[in-house]
Design an enzyme around this catalytic site. Sequence first.
Site, PDB file in Angstrom:
ATOM      1  N   CYS A  50       0.879  -1.063  -0.070  1.00  0.00           N
ATOM      2  CA  CYS A  50      -0.166   0.141  -0.071  1.00  0.00           C
ATOM      3  C   CYS A  50       0.881   1.279  -0.075  1.00  0.00           C
ATOM      4  O   CYS A  50       0.395   2.431  -0.435  1.00  0.00           O
ATOM      5  CB  CYS A  50      -0.887   0.070   1.033  1.00  0.00           C
ATOM      6  SG  CYS A  50      -0.080  -0.371   2.702  1.00  0.00           S
ATOM      7  N   ALA A 188     -20.819   0.523  24.451  1.00  0.00           N
ATOM      8  CA  ALA A 188     -20.865  -0.400  23.621  1.00  0.00           C
ATOM      9  C   ALA A 188     -20.716   0.237  22.212  1.00  0.00           C
ATOM     10  O   ALA A 188     -21.411  -0.386  21.087  1.00  0.00           O
ATOM     11  CB  ALA A 188     -22.143  -1.358  23.573  1.00  0.00           C
ATOM     12  N   THR A 191     -15.806   2.585  19.519  1.00  0.00           N
ATOM     13  CA  THR A 191     -14.349   2.405  20.052  1.00  0.00           C
ATOM     14  C   THR A 191     -14.265   1.266  21.002  1.00  0.00           C
ATOM     15  O   THR A 191     -13.118   0.624  20.983  1.00  0.00           O
ATOM     16  CB  THR A 191     -14.006   3.775  21.097  1.00  0.00           C
ATOM     17  OG1 THR A 191     -14.628   4.986  20.379  1.00  0.00           O
ATOM     18  CG2 THR A 191     -12.774   3.931  21.437  1.00  0.00           C
TER      19      THR A 191
END
Lengths: 432, 278
Positions: A50, A188, A191
Amino acid sequence: MKLEMIGLNHRAANLTLRERAAIAPESLPGVLKRAVAHPNIEGAAILSTCNRAELYLSPTFHFDQTEFRLLYCDLFGLDPQDGESAYIHRDSMAVKHLFRVSSGLDSQMIGEIQILAQVKSAYATALETACTSAILNRLFTHAISCGKLVRTRTAISQGAVSVAYAAIEVAQRLFNKLDTKKILLVGAGETSALAAKYLADAGACTWRVSNRTQSRAEAFACKIGGSTTTFPPTNDDFDWADIVVCATSAPTHIITRASADSAVRARKRPLLFLDLAVPRDVDGALGECEEVYLYTVDDFQELVAANLRARQKEALRAEEIVEREGETFAEWYRQNRIAPSIQQLQIALETIRTSEVEQQSHHFHETDRVEVDKFSRSLMKRVTSLIVANMRRASEDGKDLDLARAIALAFAGKDQETTDKILEKLSHELSH
Amino acid sequence: MEDKLTMLLYNLLPAFLILMYGGLLAFWAILYHNPDELLERLATRIGWVTLGVYAIWLATLSIAQRQIPILTAGQISVFLGFLIWMDQLFLQRRAPQRILVVLPLITVVVLLLVGFAGGLRHAAAPEQLHSAWSAVHIILSMAGVAMLFGSGVYGTGSVLLKHELKSRRFGRLFSRLPSMDEMHRLRAFALYFGWSLITASFASSVVFLFSARSGSPSFFSHLHEMFALWVVASLLALSERLKWFGDQKQARLTVALSALIILLIAGSVAQIFFGGRS
């Protein structure tokens, strides 16, 4: 030396150009075959990641720079003007460049490990497609061992260089293995999901989720194979957990010293808080407790900065290793280019020896023949060793090619074709 | 011939060992600043070689004096150095990062210097030290002390790492020390092992004193010290086993009490060699 490379990396080209230059793994064999079909190319290898798209060649004659750029653009599907940004290295500089690349010294993130696997893969593809030459084989195997050596002898690849991995590094400094540790995820969201992924990659497998919306907590817990608990977590949760990851979007502290004090005060084993939320979820005063280790995003950024500084320092030692390995490669090359002449010398001497021993054999008793054979071998070996030693000495002054040419002519056998080939190769080297 | 052997045993070999350990210490100090896995492996191998040389020296000394090297305070010092180094190499096989080796190395160098300066020749060793029981007792207690020393080293490592972690310093110690979990595990292992040896040593000292009925008062006083030492070691092992304290407190306690035990042993040895003369 007949080596050339051309390429684009993160410094020479922007992302758009790098994206256009990238070659998909399945297309690589085709491009390599097209490259070696060129009459001036003996072997080719392509390193396409890449961050870089590089072509390594062993040409019969060195390419003209403009021609080389056009060839690169043609093979990599770029417009001719894109080739202007490409860098070109020849011979020892090309060797050093590949060694720096495999060692992670030329990477965007200095010391990264993936590049070594990518160099290995580039070589494997070239080898499978039968597109390599002797010099490219040696170059890539040496580059791979150089990359390994640098990572063994320096700490260039040690220490996390991203915030996520820094959090894992801290956890591993404290707990070594995470497979037996219990993780409490507070929040939840994205992150938390990312943190859970990194922790799971590091071996964690026991989870408890605490979230303001119970249904989301259940869905997340189900996804990662854990259970749910109340929001905010209770003393029982802190008693259960070894690592608490906090990543809610709450504007104030979710876990205060008062709410967790009784649980953490009684703890006899470490409790690690990874507070990834901004604003922070955990009261900083909690970090004062004996067995509590509390870290925020700022701390991880500091760890990343410290690790980068350490890697920069190690890079200086790595450059020395690359320099030394480059010299070793050059030495191999110098010896390799005179090898055919030495081989011809050995064949010629052996032919003379066997025919002479055969001719004189009737003068000796059968038991003496073995001794004569041994003596003649030893004599020829001494003569060859002397010539090889002198040729090596001559290579230091760059006169080895003249000597090799003289030997090839002086000891030319009946096989004129072989001699011509040796002389042609030596002429190429001399013209260079 | 005998002069040459004496010269070799009491001068040349100990001096050579001091040089070897000093060199090894410098080697590890360089590795602390410039990590190099290859050289680290080499340093570990050199460590095993020095242990071999050390063992050969002590074995030759034992043959020459027909007794293990426990006949003078100097001999006990170098023998303890040997056991500490042996324990360290044994323990470090269980931990991937070996930078903590610097602490035992310093101790071994100091013990060798003390032994060398304190005198290795056994002109007037106490009568009781020539018995087989005394040898068993002293070997067991010194091996126990060496293990407790190892426990103290890993306890010190935990305290240092905790300091780095709490102060968020992320320096060399943070990256080079073994993980906290690993150091706690090794500390506990060395503690239990050391306690077993100290217990066996205490039992042997009782047998030793009853078998040597003509024991001097200094030897009865030694029994009291051994008992005090065993009580301290037992409390330490018990608190580790029953988790009376958190890991960090336990680490600090191990460091403090290991130091106390070593001091008690040193006092006890001094009592044997110098107590009876006053």
